[in-house]
Design an enzyme around this catalytic site. Structure first.
Site, PDB file in Angstrom:
ATOM      1  N   GLY A   5       0.853  -1.121  -0.096  1.00 48.46           N
ATOM      2  CA  GLY A   5       0.031  -0.076  -0.069  1.00 48.46           C
ATOM      3  C   GLY A   5       0.976   1.198   0.117  1.00 48.46           C
ATOM      4  O   GLY A   5       2.186   1.324  -0.369  1.00 48.46           O
ATOM      5  N   GLY A   6       0.345   2.334   0.621  1.00 49.32           N
ATOM      6  CA  GLY A   6       1.274   3.779   0.637  1.00 49.32           C
ATOM      7  C   GLY A   6       2.498   3.446   1.410  1.00 49.32           C
ATOM      8  O   GLY A   6       3.235   4.177   1.426  1.00 49.32           O
TER       9      GLY A   6
ATOM     10  N   GLY B 293      24.516  10.859 -30.983  1.00 52.72           N
ATOM     11  CA  GLY B 293      23.899  11.532 -29.821  1.00 52.72           C
ATOM     12  C   GLY B 293      24.597  10.745 -28.544  1.00 52.72           C
ATOM     13  O   GLY B 293      24.754  11.647 -27.413  1.00 52.72           O
ATOM     14  N   ALA B 294      24.631   9.548 -28.575  1.00 48.57           N
ATOM     15  CA  ALA B 294      25.110   8.914 -27.194  1.00 48.57           C
ATOM     16  C   ALA B 294      26.364   9.313 -26.836  1.00 48.57           C
ATOM     17  O   ALA B 294      26.763   9.475 -25.573  1.00 48.57           O
ATOM     18  CB  ALA B 294      25.004   7.470 -27.551  1.00 48.57           C
TER      19      ALA B 294
HETATM   20  C1  HXC Z   1      -2.832  -3.764  12.932  1.00 50.98           C
HETATM   21  C2  HXC Z   1      -1.804  -5.877  12.005  1.00 50.98           C
HETATM   22  C3  HXC Z   1      -1.598  -5.244  11.047  1.00 50.98           C
HETATM   23  C4  HXC Z   1      -2.092  -3.636  10.823  1.00 50.98           C
HETATM   24  C5  HXC Z   1      -0.795  -7.149  10.914  1.00 50.98           C
HETATM   25  N1  HXC Z   1      -1.359  -7.067  12.336  1.00 50.98           N
HETATM   26  N2  HXC Z   1      -1.077  -6.083  10.191  1.00 50.98           N
HETATM   27  N3  HXC Z   1      -2.268  -4.887  13.128  1.00 50.98           N
HETATM   28  N4  HXC Z   1      -2.573  -3.243  11.712  1.00 50.98           N
HETATM   29  N5  HXC Z   1      -1.988  -3.284   9.545  1.00 50.98           N
HETATM   30  C6  HXC Z   1      -1.143  -7.942  13.217  1.00 50.98           C
HETATM   31  C7  HXC Z   1      -2.154  -9.091  12.898  1.00 50.98           C
HETATM   32  O1  HXC Z   1      -3.274  -8.677  13.583  1.00 50.98           O
HETATM   33  C8  HXC Z   1      -1.560  -9.950  13.943  1.00 50.98           C
HETATM   34  O2  HXC Z   1      -1.532  -9.869  15.180  1.00 50.98           O
HETATM   35  C9  HXC Z   1       0.147  -9.925  13.493  1.00 50.98           C
HETATM   36  O3  HXC Z   1       0.068  -8.292  13.087  1.00 50.98           O
HETATM   37  C10 HXC Z   1       0.746 -10.579  12.548  1.00 50.98           C
HETATM   38  O4  HXC Z   1      -0.139 -10.621  11.326  1.00 50.98           O
HETATM   39  P1  HXC Z   1      -0.500 -11.986  10.651  1.00 50.98           P
HETATM   40  O5  HXC Z   1      -1.714 -11.638   9.601  1.00 50.98           O
HETATM   41  O6  HXC Z   1      -0.678 -12.996  11.668  1.00 50.98           O
HETATM   42  O7  HXC Z   1       0.805 -12.104   9.758  1.00 50.98           O
HETATM   43  P2  HXC Z   1       0.986 -12.857   8.295  1.00 50.98           P
HETATM   44  O8  HXC Z   1      -0.114 -14.166   8.310  1.00 50.98           O
HETATM   45  O9  HXC Z   1       2.260 -12.991   8.055  1.00 50.98           O
HETATM   46  O10 HXC Z   1       0.385 -11.512   7.496  1.00 50.98           O
HETATM   47  C11 HXC Z   1       1.117 -10.706   7.215  1.00 50.98           C
HETATM   48  C12 HXC Z   1       0.158  -9.416   6.640  1.00 50.98           C
HETATM   49  C13 HXC Z   1      -1.247  -9.484   7.091  1.00 50.98           C
HETATM   50  C14 HXC Z   1       0.198  -9.906   5.123  1.00 50.98           C
HETATM   51  C15 HXC Z   1       0.867  -8.154   6.515  1.00 50.98           C
HETATM   52  O11 HXC Z   1      -1.321  -9.209   8.648  1.00 50.98           O
HETATM   53  C16 HXC Z   1      -1.899  -8.291   6.494  1.00 50.98           C
HETATM   54  O12 HXC Z   1      -2.543  -8.588   5.631  1.00 50.98           O
HETATM   55  N6  HXC Z   1      -2.128  -7.371   7.192  1.00 50.98           N
HETATM   56  C17 HXC Z   1      -3.110  -6.314   6.865  1.00 50.98           C
HETATM   57  C18 HXC Z   1      -2.419  -5.461   5.976  1.00 50.98           C
HETATM   58  C19 HXC Z   1      -3.103  -4.100   5.360  1.00 50.98           C
HETATM   59  O13 HXC Z   1      -4.390  -4.368   5.072  1.00 50.98           O
HETATM   60  N7  HXC Z   1      -2.782  -3.047   5.981  1.00 50.98           N
HETATM   61  C20 HXC Z   1      -3.263  -1.641   5.828  1.00 50.98           C
HETATM   62  C21 HXC Z   1      -3.041  -1.306   4.539  1.00 50.98           C
HETATM   63  S1  HXC Z   1      -3.354   0.257   4.136  1.00 50.98           S
HETATM   64  P3  HXC Z   1      -1.370 -11.117  16.438  1.00 50.98           P
HETATM   65  O14 HXC Z   1      -1.783 -10.284  17.515  1.00 50.98           O
HETATM   66  O15 HXC Z   1      -2.434 -12.155  15.810  1.00 50.98           O
HETATM   67  O16 HXC Z   1      -0.009 -11.443  16.340  1.00 50.98           O
HETATM   68  C22 HXC Z   1      -2.002   1.045   4.405  1.00 50.98           C
HETATM   69  C23 HXC Z   1      -1.999   2.445   3.735  1.00 50.98           C
HETATM   70  C24 HXC Z   1      -0.726   3.181   3.869  1.00 50.98           C
HETATM   71  O17 HXC Z   1      -0.923   0.390   4.976  1.00 50.98           O
HETATM   72  C25 HXC Z   1      -1.017   4.477   3.708  1.00 50.98           C
HETATM   73  C26 HXC Z   1       0.024   5.359   3.574  1.00 50.98           C
HETATM   74  C27 HXC Z   1      -0.202   6.652   3.090  1.00 50.98           C
END
Ligand code: HXC
Length: 514
Positions: free
Chosen positions: A173-174, A408-409
């Site tokens: 993402g971002g 040119g290069a």
């Molecule tokens: C809060 C999060 C989290 C998040 C993971 N965790 N991502 N908590 N916010 N964004 C936590 C999980 O709940 C879990 O907690 C622990 O971290 C490990 O995650 P798992 O899912 O068990 O690990 P894994 O299977 O390895 O998967 C990793 C992952 C997945 C692919 C990153 O966690 C995931 O899809 N997370 C969400 C990603 C997402 O949608 N993020 C927001 C995107 S928007 P516990 O307590 O069980 O250990 C964004 C915008 C940024 O990022 C913008 C900037 C301008």
């Protein structure tokens, strides 16, 4: 009696120990199970032994939604601080995937911003280790604001202190845009990925089925997209290699690159270089051989080795001092310039110029790659980037033409006309508007049906133009040098340029053809 001093000291140690445990042993084991080190293990490997000083170890988030008040891990998912790499100051942040998935909260972002501000004020590189699930979902817009604050600092720090991003886990993402604005991105094979939208969204929107690895793994970003500058086998190798890179870089834009002790004679003569260029002008040879033979101790740190291999970029040292190298590679696409190689080299040249790293350009270029895909892809604009980058550079520039420098290069590749300081040519150089065959077919179109006449015209053209002397007569080539003495000549040239100073007219900023 209340608490004795001993109790207080013990309490501090207990608190520290709890913070160091991050998300707990189970999650640490899971991290190790994936072949990944923890945030703190990475910092320890990156920095000199016992040099790390941590900031904000006890910082916690302030979120009270979704039951978060009951879950306030010390440090909030990122380890930040400073230390040294071979004795030189650097600032570091390292996201802790074991704590809430290394997700970015308002306070997590504040910790990163704090060390970035210090890095800019104190003139030292920032190294960011990324391993995060992205925005802390429970925090929503506070998290987005945190990212925005980091992005802004990446931009402010750009060209002031070197910024290096290590991708050692998810970066989606971002979140990808902070690394994207740093100077170098390195990934770890099979355990890191970067993409703006993940495989599930891609499937929903475009109906493409692609794995996370295929979409944004190290191979994709080092070979296809060129988002990443290098990829390593594992965390340990990645961290050792970034230490090696930091040794080449100045701490900031007001400082010269570091000078290291060297054990290689600057006057070293390399007789083998006299036969590097083959007799047949169409036979390729490996330009890397020249780079390795010029460099102190044959040490070359290549950037983007897997992308646009028709141009080579990276760092060497001459007399212990860092030099950026840009070199055509005749082994790939005959060393032609094209969209990818122009972009790759332009960004490298601009990095060197921003950080006062002198540039050595090694030339064997038959021209720009022809074709509709190049023209439709905007080779005019992209080629202009490289032209622009060399033309605006004010660092010491030394150029060596080994063989072809056509059209040119020739002008683009750090020519005399773009303010290069020393333009050397080997006796095998051919500085010309184009190759003899192509030129003859245009000038002597009437004789196209007569191979004998054409061959004679070609031979005449070669005799007249396929050499370094026409350009030398005009001063476009400063001197024709023996290949064997190239290291000595180039090292002497750079030594003479150490106080080079060029003033350009004031501008707010330039408008490079993006
Ligand atoms: C809060 C999060 C989290 C998040 C993971 N965790 N991502 N908590 N916010 N964004 C936590 C999980 O709940 C879990 O907690 C622990 O971290 C490990 O995650 P798992 O899912 O068990 O690990 P894994 O299977 O390895 O998967 C990793 C992952 C997945 C692919 C990153 O966690 C995931 O899809 N997370 C969400 C990603 C997402 O949608 N993020 C927001 C995107 S928007 P516990 O307590 O069980 O250990 C964004 C915008 C940024 O990022 C913008 C900037 C301008």
């Amino acid at each position: 009696m209340g608490f004795g001093m001993k109790d207080i000291l013990e309490q501090l140690e207990d608190r520290r120990a709890a913070a160091r445990l991050g998300g707990g042993q189970k999650r640490i084991d899971a991290q190790h199970g994936r072949g990944k080190l923890t945030a703190r293990e990475r910092v320890d490997l990156l920095l000199d032994e016992d040099s790390f000083e941590e900031f904000d170890m006890f910082v916690t988030h302030r979120c009270t939604d979704f039951g978060m008040e009951a879950q306030k891990p010390a440090g909030d998912g990122v380890v930040t601080g400073w230390g040294t790499i071979n004795g030189r100051l650097v600032y570091v942040f390292s996201q802790d995937f074991t704590v809430l998935g290394g997700s970015v909260s308002e306070t997590h972002a504040k910790k990163i911003c704090k060390i970035m501000d210090m890095a800019v004020q104190n003139g030292a590189p920032v190294i960011g280790i990324n391993d995060s699930g992205g925005a802390r979902i429970q925090e929503g817009v506070d998290s987005l604001a945190g990212y925005g604050d980091v992005f802004k600092r990446n931009i402010t720090a750009s060209g002031v202190v070197p910024q290096i991003s290590m991708i050692m886990g998810p970066c989606a993402g971002g979140a990808v845009y902070s690394p994207a604005m740093t100077d170098f991105i390195f990934m770890v094979k099979d355990s890191s990925y970067m993409f703006v939208t993940g495989p599930d969204v891609v499937k929903t929107v475009t109906n493409e089925h692609v794995s996370a690895e295929e979409l944004g793994g190290a191979t994709t970003h080092t070979r296809k997209s060129s988002v990443a500058d290098g990829a390593f086998e594992n965390d340990v190798e990645a961290l050792a290699e970034v230490r090696r890179l930091v040794d080449f870089l100045p701490a900031n834009n007001r400082e010269k690159p570091p000078v290291r002790p060297f054990f290689d004679d600057p006057d070293r003569i390399e007789p083998s270089l006299d036969t590097l260029v083959p007799a047949n002008p169409n036979t390729p040879y490996d330009m890397k051989e020249l780079i390795l033979k010029l460099a102190d101790e044959g040490d070359f740190y290549e950037i983007q080795a897997e992308f646009a291999k028709n141009i080579i970029t990276g760092f060497i040292r001459l007399e212990g001092r860092t030099v950026g190298v840009v070199a055509n590679q005749p082994l790939v696409l005959a060393g032609c310039l094209d969209i990818d190689s122009s972009r790759k080299a332009a960004r490298f040249v601009r990095f060197c110029d921003a950080f006062e790293i002198p540039i050595l350009t090694l030339i064997d270029v038959p021209g720009f790659l022809p074709g509709t895909s190049q023209e439709y892809g905007g080779v005019i604009k992209h080629g202009a980037k490289l032209l622009y980058a060399f033309g605006e550079a004010t660092v010491p520039m030394v150029t060596v033409i080994t063989r072809k420098a056509y059209g040119g290069a020739y002008v683009v590749m750090s020519s005399k006309h773009l303010r290069a300081d020393f333009n050397y040519a080997w006796p095998s150089a051919e500085v010309a508007v184009m190759g003899a065959k192509g030129a003859t077919e245009i000038i002597h179109r009437a004789d196209l049906g007569d191979p004998e006449k054409l061959a004679k015209h070609t031979a005449d053209y070669e005799e007249r133009f396929a050499n370094p002397f026409v350009a030398s007569e005009r001063g476009f080539v400063d001197e024709v040098i023996q290949p064997r003495s190239t290291r000595k000549r180039v090292a002497r040239a750079f030594a003479s340029l150490r106080n080079k100073s060029v003033q350009l007219p004031w501008k707010k900023h330039d408008n490079i053809p993006l």
